[in-house]
Design a protein around this motif. Structure first.
Motif, PDB file in Angstrom:
ATOM      1  N   ALA A   5       1.698  16.551 -12.270  1.00 35.10           N
ATOM      2  CA  ALA A   5       2.546  17.147 -13.301  1.00 35.10           C
ATOM      3  C   ALA A   5       2.185  16.604 -14.679  1.00 35.10           C
ATOM      4  O   ALA A   5       2.171  17.339 -15.673  1.00 35.10           O
ATOM      5  N   ALA A   6       1.864  15.306 -14.736  1.00 33.99           N
ATOM      6  CA  ALA A   6       1.468  14.701 -16.011  1.00 33.99           C
ATOM      7  C   ALA A   6       0.151  15.302 -16.507  1.00 33.99           C
ATOM      8  O   ALA A   6      -0.021  15.560 -17.707  1.00 33.99           O
ATOM      9  N   LYS A   7      -0.781  15.509 -15.566  1.00 34.85           N
ATOM     10  CA  LYS A   7      -2.058  16.126 -15.947  1.00 34.85           C
ATOM     11  C   LYS A   7      -1.854  17.568 -16.410  1.00 34.85           C
ATOM     12  O   LYS A   7      -2.491  18.029 -17.357  1.00 34.85           O
ATOM     13  N   LEU A   8      -0.952  18.265 -15.738  1.00 35.22           N
ATOM     14  CA  LEU A   8      -0.666  19.645 -16.108  1.00 35.22           C
ATOM     15  C   LEU A   8      -0.070  19.706 -17.508  1.00 35.22           C
ATOM     16  O   LEU A   8      -0.380  20.607 -18.300  1.00 35.22           O
ATOM     17  N   ARG A   9       0.748  18.712 -17.839  1.00 37.18           N
ATOM     18  CA  ARG A   9       1.320  18.651 -19.191  1.00 37.18           C
ATOM     19  C   ARG A   9       0.213  18.465 -20.232  1.00 37.18           C
ATOM     20  O   ARG A   9       0.241  19.077 -21.303  1.00 37.18           O
ATOM     21  N   LEU A  10      -0.771  17.619 -19.924  1.00 33.64           N
ATOM     22  CA  LEU A  10      -1.909  17.433 -20.835  1.00 33.64           C
ATOM     23  C   LEU A  10      -2.630  18.744 -21.089  1.00 33.64           C
ATOM     24  O   LEU A  10      -3.015  19.063 -22.217  1.00 33.64           O
ATOM     25  N   ILE A  11      -2.823  19.524 -20.019  1.00 34.80           N
ATOM     26  CA  ILE A  11      -3.517  20.802 -20.146  1.00 34.80           C
ATOM     27  C   ILE A  11      -2.724  21.759 -21.030  1.00 34.80           C
ATOM     28  O   ILE A  11      -3.272  22.397 -21.935  1.00 34.80           O
ATOM     29  N   PHE A  12      -1.410  21.835 -20.809  1.00 36.43           N
ATOM     30  CA  PHE A  12      -0.601  22.762 -21.614  1.00 36.43           C
ATOM     31  C   PHE A  12      -0.454  22.271 -23.056  1.00 36.43           C
ATOM     32  O   PHE A  12      -0.277  23.083 -23.968  1.00 36.43           O
ATOM     33  N   ASP A  13      -0.517  20.971 -23.280  1.00 33.10           N
ATOM     34  CA  ASP A  13      -0.559  20.467 -24.659  1.00 33.10           C
ATOM     35  C   ASP A  13      -1.833  20.954 -25.345  1.00 33.10           C
ATOM     36  O   ASP A  13      -1.813  21.358 -26.525  1.00 33.10           O
ATOM     37  N   HIS A  14      -2.957  20.928 -24.616  1.00 27.99           N
ATOM     38  CA  HIS A  14      -4.232  21.414 -25.169  1.00 27.99           C
ATOM     39  C   HIS A  14      -4.165  22.915 -25.412  1.00 27.99           C
ATOM     40  O   HIS A  14      -4.690  23.423 -26.419  1.00 27.99           O
ATOM     41  N   ILE A  15      -3.529  23.638 -24.503  1.00 22.40           N
ATOM     42  CA  ILE A  15      -3.373  25.092 -24.661  1.00 22.40           C
ATOM     43  C   ILE A  15      -2.630  25.401 -25.957  1.00 22.40           C
ATOM     44  O   ILE A  15      -2.968  26.356 -26.670  1.00 22.40           O
ATOM     45  N   LYS A  16      -1.628  24.567 -26.276  1.00 23.66           N
ATOM     46  CA  LYS A  16      -0.849  24.798 -27.496  1.00 23.66           C
ATOM     47  C   LYS A  16      -1.623  24.403 -28.746  1.00 23.66           C
ATOM     48  O   LYS A  16      -1.533  25.064 -29.782  1.00 23.66           O
ATOM     49  N   PHE A  63       6.090  25.030 -17.300  1.00 19.09           N
ATOM     50  CA  PHE A  63       5.182  24.965 -18.447  1.00 19.09           C
ATOM     51  C   PHE A  63       4.776  26.359 -18.932  1.00 19.09           C
ATOM     52  O   PHE A  63       4.730  26.619 -20.134  1.00 19.09           O
ATOM     53  N   VAL A  64       4.445  27.250 -18.006  1.00 15.53           N
ATOM     54  CA  VAL A  64       3.965  28.571 -18.417  1.00 15.53           C
ATOM     55  C   VAL A  64       5.100  29.388 -19.041  1.00 15.53           C
ATOM     56  O   VAL A  64       4.882  30.192 -19.950  1.00 15.53           O
ATOM     57  N   GLU A  65       6.330  29.166 -18.552  1.00 19.84           N
ATOM     58  CA  GLU A  65       7.464  29.895 -19.128  1.00 19.84           C
ATOM     59  C   GLU A  65       7.779  29.381 -20.534  1.00 19.84           C
ATOM     60  O   GLU A  65       8.139  30.160 -21.421  1.00 19.84           O
ATOM     61  N   GLN A  66       7.631  28.082 -20.741  1.00 20.89           N
ATOM     62  CA  GLN A  66       7.947  27.505 -22.048  1.00 20.89           C
ATOM     63  C   GLN A  66       6.810  27.685 -23.057  1.00 20.89           C
ATOM     64  O   GLN A  66       7.034  27.538 -24.265  1.00 20.89           O
ATOM     65  N   ASP A  67       5.625  27.991 -22.576  1.00 25.02           N
ATOM     66  CA  ASP A  67       4.458  28.080 -23.461  1.00 25.02           C
ATOM     67  C   ASP A  67       4.631  29.208 -24.472  1.00 25.02           C
ATOM     68  O   ASP A  67       4.872  30.368 -24.109  1.00 25.02           O
ATOM     69  N   ASP A  68       4.530  28.876 -25.741  1.00 31.15           N
ATOM     70  CA  ASP A  68       4.622  29.874 -26.804  1.00 31.15           C
ATOM     71  C   ASP A  68       3.408  29.796 -27.723  1.00 31.15           C
ATOM     72  O   ASP A  68       3.494  30.111 -28.916  1.00 31.15           O
ATOM     73  N   SER A  69       2.277  29.357 -27.157  1.00 30.35           N
ATOM     74  CA  SER A  69       1.053  29.206 -27.946  1.00 30.35           C
ATOM     75  C   SER A  69       0.412  30.566 -28.210  1.00 30.35           C
ATOM     76  O   SER A  69       0.948  31.614 -27.820  1.00 30.35           O
ATOM     77  N   GLU A  70      -0.746  30.545 -28.862  1.00 26.67           N
ATOM     78  CA  GLU A  70      -1.516  31.775 -29.093  1.00 26.67           C
ATOM     79  C   GLU A  70      -2.710  31.864 -28.155  1.00 26.67           C
ATOM     80  O   GLU A  70      -3.535  32.762 -28.283  1.00 26.67           O
TER      81      GLU A  70
END
Length: 326
Positions: free
Chosen positions: A168-179, A216-223
């Motif tokens: 889960a921590a690694k997944l958070r890193l990935i979604f931080d990069h996505i943002k 994470f995918v539901e909260q993601d509001d990146s471009e």
């Protein structure tokens, strides 16, 4: 003189930005001119093609040695892999529905500022489903190329660990990069983490990964564009589907698409005498990737054993060999 079909092929390949097909057709024109005794014109065409190919090869080498985006480092090293293989939409052989829906994604992304004025947002969370070899990963590359965005592939083997909480921590890193970094992010073989919760083979850590991904995918509001690809949509948890803006189903090619695939790999050969109805009917059931490999096998046999002459028998034999591998 070039035939009408050759002229149309040149224009189509130029419009599709398919350099390989363009050069192959130009060399066919040169060979035809040489057979008619127009040796000077044939030589000029061949020289022009060779110079252009050399220039493009040099440009490709330079772009590979100085990529615009480098491989991730630090905590993300091993979790994300960036690819630099350009694929244009014109190079893909897809069903009309798939192509239309991918074109819609491209249009909405290119016009995202215009949509934003009306409080609307472009499609950017996509799921690709379908059998292996039907163009899902290549379509991800095409979206990346057409939108001039980097393509990152998430390395699931590195993502999933046996230690509770680490994934889960690694997944958070990935979604931080996505943002932080607008790009195309590909979760390939997504069923590895998207399996239905409560299934017979349910594993505790995988269930935690899926729950984290859903949040994470539901909260993601990146471009960024998030792509999940799977060969087994029936295994996915139903809660996933409502998190995506579009579910695009890829199918094995029909007879018309089979002919396009074969023709695209035989541009250097005279394929006018091929019995297309026989070739296409024999190839039904194969994926686009298998048809491409079978055609390349037939082309190699033609070069090595039959004086560059491609025949229906060679193509059908290669197709049968691919069927036998299944």
């Amino acid at each position: 003189m070039a035939t009408a079909e050759q002229i149309k092929a040149l224009l189509r390949s130029h419009a599709d930005r398919n350099d390989q097909r363009f050069y192959a057709t130009a060399l066919q024109v040169a060979a035809q001119e040489a057979r008619q005794g127009h040796h000077k014109l044939a030589s000029d065409i061949k020289d022009m093609v060779e110079k252009s190919q050399s220039a493009r090869s040099l440009g490709a080498i330079q772009s590979k040695t100085t990529p615009l985006t480098t491989q991730p480092k630090g905590d993300l090293q091993g979790l994300l892999e960036i690819t630099h293989v350009p694929v244009h939409m014109g190079e893909l052989v897809l069903g009309d529905d798939v192509k239309e829906r991918l074109d819609r994604v491209l249009l909405e992304q290119r016009q995202k500022d215009r949509l934003a004025k009306f409080g609307l947002f472009p499609r950017r969370k996509l799921m690709f489903t379908g059998p292996p070899g039907t163009g899902k990963t290549m379509s991800a590359s095409a979206l990346s190329t057409e939108l001039k965005l980097p393509l990152y592939k998430i390395v699931l083997d590195s993502l999933i660990t046996r230690f509770m909480g680490e994934t889960a921590a690694k997944l958070r890193l990935i979604f931080d990069h996505i943002k932080q970094t607008r790009a195309v992010y590909l979760f390939d073989e997504f069923d590895a983490i998207g399996t239905q919760r409560g299934s017979q083979n349910d594993v505790g850590e995988i269930r935690r990964v899926l729950n984290s991904f859903l949040i994470f995918v539901e909260q993601d509001d990146s471009e960024s564009i998030i792509l999940a690809c799977t060969n087994h949509p029936e295994l996915l948890d139903k809660a996933l589907y409502r998190r995506f803006d579009d579910i695009i189903k890829f199918d094995k090619p029909n007879e018309n698409q089979i002919r396009q695939l074969v023709e695209s790999r035989l541009t250097m050969f005279d394929a006018r005498d091929l019995e297309w109805s026989h070739v296409t009917s024999e190839a039904i059931g194969l994926s686009a990737a298998d048809i491409t490999r079978a055609t390349e096998d037939a082309a190699k046999d033609a070069i090595l054993h039959f004086n560059n002459k491609i025949t229906t028998a060679l193509v059908v034999k290669a197709i049968h060999q691919r069927h036998n591998l299944k």
